[in-house]
Scaffold this motif. Structure first.
Motif, PDB file in Angstrom:
ATOM      1  N   ALA A 120      -8.958   0.630 -11.719  1.00 15.35           N
ATOM      2  CA  ALA A 120      -8.301   1.183 -10.545  1.00 15.35           C
ATOM      3  C   ALA A 120      -7.618   2.411 -10.910  1.00 15.35           C
ATOM      4  O   ALA A 120      -7.786   3.405 -10.361  1.00 15.35           O
ATOM      5  CB  ALA A 120      -7.717   0.245  -9.655  1.00 15.35           C
ATOM      6  N   THR A 125      -9.212   2.441   2.645  1.00 10.57           N
ATOM      7  CA  THR A 125      -7.912   3.215   2.322  1.00 10.57           C
ATOM      8  C   THR A 125      -7.090   3.372   3.786  1.00 10.57           C
ATOM      9  O   THR A 125      -5.826   3.345   3.833  1.00 10.57           O
ATOM     10  CB  THR A 125      -7.919   4.582   1.767  1.00 10.57           C
ATOM     11  N   ALA A 181     -13.974  -1.928  -8.687  1.00 13.28           N
ATOM     12  CA  ALA A 181     -15.358  -2.677  -8.513  1.00 13.28           C
ATOM     13  C   ALA A 181     -16.298  -2.793  -9.826  1.00 13.28           C
ATOM     14  O   ALA A 181     -16.930  -3.785 -10.254  1.00 13.28           O
ATOM     15  CB  ALA A 181     -16.216  -1.999  -7.391  1.00 13.28           C
ATOM     16  N   CYS A 241      -9.754  -4.968 -13.927  1.00 10.39           N
ATOM     17  CA  CYS A 241      -9.893  -4.424 -12.968  1.00 10.39           C
ATOM     18  C   CYS A 241      -8.797  -3.586 -12.372  1.00 10.39           C
ATOM     19  O   CYS A 241      -8.988  -2.436 -11.764  1.00 10.39           O
ATOM     20  CB  CYS A 241     -10.274  -5.452 -11.832  1.00 10.39           C
ATOM     21  N   GLY A 247     -10.808   2.088  -6.031  1.00 12.76           N
ATOM     22  CA  GLY A 247     -11.462   1.089  -5.658  1.00 12.76           C
ATOM     23  C   GLY A 247     -12.889   0.983  -6.182  1.00 12.76           C
ATOM     24  O   GLY A 247     -13.331   0.175  -6.509  1.00 12.76           O
ATOM     25  N   VAL A 265     -15.762  -3.884  -2.150  1.00 11.87           N
ATOM     26  CA  VAL A 265     -15.395  -2.540  -1.863  1.00 11.87           C
ATOM     27  C   VAL A 265     -16.277  -2.291  -0.347  1.00 11.87           C
ATOM     28  O   VAL A 265     -17.302  -2.586  -0.095  1.00 11.87           O
ATOM     29  CB  VAL A 265     -15.719  -1.411  -2.749  1.00 11.87           C
ATOM     30  N   ASN A 292       0.694  -1.368   0.159  1.00 14.52           N
ATOM     31  CA  ASN A 292      -0.029   0.126   0.157  1.00 14.52           C
ATOM     32  C   ASN A 292       0.923   1.133   0.115  1.00 14.52           C
ATOM     33  O   ASN A 292       0.608   2.357  -0.689  1.00 14.52           O
ATOM     34  CB  ASN A 292      -0.996  -0.131   1.184  1.00 14.52           C
ATOM     35  N   TYR A 311      -9.210   5.761  -2.953  1.00 15.23           N
ATOM     36  CA  TYR A 311     -10.457   5.439  -2.730  1.00 15.23           C
ATOM     37  C   TYR A 311     -11.537   5.306  -3.858  1.00 15.23           C
ATOM     38  O   TYR A 311     -12.218   4.135  -4.127  1.00 15.23           O
ATOM     39  CB  TYR A 311     -11.215   6.567  -1.844  1.00 15.23           C
ATOM     40  N   GLU A 360      -5.910  -3.889  -1.729  1.00 14.64           N
ATOM     41  CA  GLU A 360      -7.217  -4.157  -0.505  1.00 14.64           C
ATOM     42  C   GLU A 360      -8.404  -4.539  -1.286  1.00 14.64           C
ATOM     43  O   GLU A 360      -9.033  -5.475  -0.573  1.00 14.64           O
ATOM     44  CB  GLU A 360      -7.398  -2.543  -0.162  1.00 14.64           C
ATOM     45  N   VAL A 361      -8.967  -4.086  -2.410  1.00 15.04           N
ATOM     46  CA  VAL A 361     -10.283  -4.356  -2.821  1.00 15.04           C
ATOM     47  C   VAL A 361     -10.041  -5.707  -3.705  1.00 15.04           C
ATOM     48  O   VAL A 361     -11.124  -6.566  -3.488  1.00 15.04           O
ATOM     49  CB  VAL A 361     -10.747  -3.456  -3.952  1.00 15.04           C
ATOM     50  N   ALA A 407      -5.766   0.373  -4.715  1.00 12.83           N
ATOM     51  CA  ALA A 407      -7.104  -0.260  -4.324  1.00 12.83           C
ATOM     52  C   ALA A 407      -6.870  -1.838  -4.910  1.00 12.83           C
ATOM     53  O   ALA A 407      -7.497  -2.708  -4.365  1.00 12.83           O
ATOM     54  CB  ALA A 407      -8.063   0.347  -5.243  1.00 12.83           C
ATOM     55  N   THR A 408      -6.032  -2.192  -5.687  1.00 13.11           N
ATOM     56  CA  THR A 408      -5.852  -3.580  -6.027  1.00 13.11           C
ATOM     57  C   THR A 408      -5.331  -4.502  -5.034  1.00 13.11           C
ATOM     58  O   THR A 408      -5.745  -5.599  -4.983  1.00 13.11           O
ATOM     59  CB  THR A 408      -4.928  -3.544  -7.202  1.00 13.11           C
TER      60      THR A 408
END
Length: 372
Positions: free
Chosen positions: A122, A284, A99, A118, A95, A279, A66, A92, A271-272, A268-269
């Motif tokens: 992002a 974040t 999605a 995806c 993400g 999401v 991150n 944010y 986390e999401v 976001a890749t």
């Protein structure tokens, strides 16, 4: 009276950040000793919690991923002499782009089509969210710090509305989307190693870590090996000279901010797509703001950004172990340690520059500058 000579590049990139880090840790050690704990034992637990304990290394590299993305976002803009503090909002909205691609393509396409779309989604959404402040800076003279701050609030409000409304999973109260189709799930590193018969501890670490390493390489090539990178650095050094040399300053600013936002969106890749597979609200978690300290401490260079990201990954993961192992070292104390390092690597980054330069002159590694 003698003028202080500039530090050589190796001292500025390596020695000065190390000094700042040790001073911050020394102050934190004194504070830990004052509250009645052994600072050496505490730092030992932090290191073990970040590298030695089962799953710890995976978590450390997961956090590092991150910070690499958000650090690259800040560094890209800074090379154009813009202070992009909107990485939180750009990640944010990134993400949201991931999605959209997951929901539109995931149910109908295999992973080798879905996942690249995806990732591109992002990056594209993050780029758009940063490009607007870049346009306002280039064409309307709006200050980039103010606009990126405001866009953080706009992103937060937009995501609350979407996750608590149109995109909310039906039949439950938590503000989050439905789980993505499996074709939009980034595989965990433990799963990748298992294919080759190597067993490692399960953790959130996924192949977005490899994507972050690739992003570091792309950043290096872009900034120092391409014409666009030269234009970005020239605009950052002197916009008037860049304009006189035929560089379109406004276009360069907009493009630099778009690339900056794309790097932030790629966070976001991890986390999401790699961890939550959906999401969720506030995924974040402040990584965008910590990316500012990462870029400053890493001197906006890919190697420095990686090392600074790893350091903050250690602080996040090892700090959690400190909170668990010591009753008197609370989560607030861990935040103090992180904040102290941010203080010395950011606001006070060059406090030791003059004495270090004089010391290097004294031992003969740097030539002194004499008054005329």
């Amino acid at each position: 009276m003698s003028n202080t000579p500039p530090l050589p590049r190796w001292a500025d990139l390596i020695l000065l950040p190390v000094i700042n880090l040790f001073v911050a840790l020394a102050i934190c050690g004194v504070i830990i000793a004052v509250i009645g704990e052994n600072p050496f034992q505490a730092f030992g637990v932090m290191i073990k919690g970040a590298f030695i304990y089962p799953e710890s290394l995976g978590y450390t590299l997961y956090y590092t991923t991150n910070f690499i993305f958000t650090g690259l976002a800040v560094a890209t803009a800074f090379h154009a002499m813009m202070f992009n503090i909107g990485g939180e909002g750009q990640a944010y909205v990134g993400g949201l782009g991931a999605a959209f691609a997951a929901f539109l393509v995931g149910p109908f396409a295999p992973w080798f089509i879905t996942l690249p779309l995806c990732i591109l989604g992002a990056a594209a959404f993050g780029a758009f969210w940063a490009m607007v402040p870049g346009y306002l800076q280039a064409k309307r003279g709006s200050h980039i710090v103010i606009t990126t701050i405001m866009f953080n609030f706009l992103a937060a409000s937009l995501m609350v509305w979407l996750l608590a409304g149109p995109m909310m999973l039906q039949g439950q109260q938590s503000p989050q989307t439905a789980i993505f189709d499996t074709s939009a799930h980034l595989p965990k590193m433990s799963e990748i190693f298992a294919i080759f018969g190597v067993k490692i501890a399960k953790s959130p670490l996924n192949i977005s870590f490899l994507l972050a390493i690739v992003a570091l390489g792309i950043f290096y090539v872009l900034i120092w090996k391409t014409r666009l990178g030269y234009e970005i650095r020239t605009v950052g050094k002197n916009p008037e000279a860049a304009h006189y040399a035929g560089i379109n300053v406004a276009r360069t600013i907009i493009i630099a901010m778009a690339i900056s936002g794309a790097f932030a969106g790629l966070m976001a890749t991890n986390e999401v797509l790699g961890v939550h597979n959906r999401v969720i609200l506030n995924f974040t978690a402040g990584y965008g703001f910590t990316g500012i300290a990462v870029a400053l401490m890493g001197r906006n260079h890919p190697i420095g950004i990686f090392l600074a990201s790893l350091l903050f990954g250690v602080l996040y993961q090892g700090g959690a172990e400190l909170d668990f192992e010591f009753k008197s070292i609370t989560r607030e104390m861990v935040l103090l340690i992180q904040g102290m390092i941010i203080l010395f690597s950011g606001a006070l980054a060059y406090m030791f520059n003059p004495p270090l330069a004089r010391f290097l002159v004294r031992i003969g590694l740097v030539k002194g500058v004499q008054d005329a």
